[in-house]
Design an enzyme around this catalytic site. Sequence first.
Site, PDB file in Angstrom:
ATOM      1  N   CYS A  69       0.873  -1.178   0.000  1.00  0.00           N
ATOM      2  CA  CYS A  69       0.000   0.000   0.000  1.00  0.00           C
ATOM      3  C   CYS A  69       0.908   1.226   0.000  1.00  0.00           C
ATOM      4  CB  CYS A  69      -0.854  -0.040   1.269  1.00  0.00           C
ATOM      5  SG  CYS A  69      -1.826   1.441   1.550  1.00  0.00           S
ATOM      6  N   CYS A 180      -0.625   3.944  -6.388  1.00  0.00           N
ATOM      7  CA  CYS A 180      -1.547   3.364  -5.399  1.00  0.00           C
ATOM      8  C   CYS A 180      -1.834   1.946  -5.879  1.00  0.00           C
ATOM      9  CB  CYS A 180      -2.841   4.180  -5.351  1.00  0.00           C
ATOM     10  SG  CYS A 180      -4.166   3.363  -4.415  1.00  0.00           S
TER      11      CYS A 180
END
Length: 225
Positions: A69, A180
Site C-alpha cells: 500500500c 496506489c
Amino acid sequence: MVGFFDSGVGGTCVLEAFRRLCPEEPTVYVADTENCPYGNKPPEEIVRLSKRIAADLIDRGCEVVVVACNTATAGAIDTLRATWPDVPFVGMEPAIKPAALGSKTGVVGVLATRGTFNGRLYRQTSSRVPGSVKIIEAVADEFVTLVEHGETAGSAVETAVRARLEPLIAAGADRIVLGCTHFPHLKPVMEKIVAGRAEIVDPSDAVARRVRDVLQVTRRAKHED
Ligand code: DGL
C-alpha cells in the site's frame, strides 16, 4: 512465509506478481477493508492501523512483511522498521524515476492518494527527478472506491478513469505512474482510454522481485547465524 497488507484488495496486484515469481512460497494477505480507505486518514491513524496488522503478520511467522500500500508505506514504514528492527519490510515507492527516464515528452503524470503525495518518500523521490521533467500529480481516491466495490469495467468506470487520464495526456504526459496499489486493477480500462498515447507504469513486478531478493538475503543471513 511472506506477509502482505493493504487497506483493501489493492495490494493483491503485488501479491499476484510475487506468486507468479515464487509460486511455491507460502503467503498471507491482510486486507483492512474495515478501515479502507487509508488515503485521506491522518498519518497517526495509518501508523496505528499498520502496526496492528504488522504485529499480526509477524506473530503468524512472516519472515518478510510487504506493505503493499503506497499510503501505508508513506505514513508508517519508518515506524514499522523502528518497531521491528529485525524484520525486513518492503514498501511501495511511486516509480517516478524510471518513468521520468523513459519519458520522451518530459512530462510524467502520477496518480496516488493524498497520503502518498504528502509523505516524505514521495517528496524525496520526486525531488531527485531532473528539473527538466515536469511531474503532474493527481489524487484519484474515487478509483479506490471503484476497485473495492469490484467495479473495474463498464461505462461508469470508463468515465471516471477518463476524467483523470485525459487532463494528464492533454498536459503532455507520456508516462502515467500508478502510485496506489488499487490502481493496477483498472489498468485494462486505462490502457483502452490511453490508446497508446502514454505508457501506464505499474511497479507491481519490480516490487515482487525486490520481495524475492529480500527473502533470499534474509534466509541466507539466518542460515549463517
Ligand atoms: N492501496 C492503497 C495505496 O496504495 C491505499 C488506498 C486507500 O486506502 O486509500 O495507496
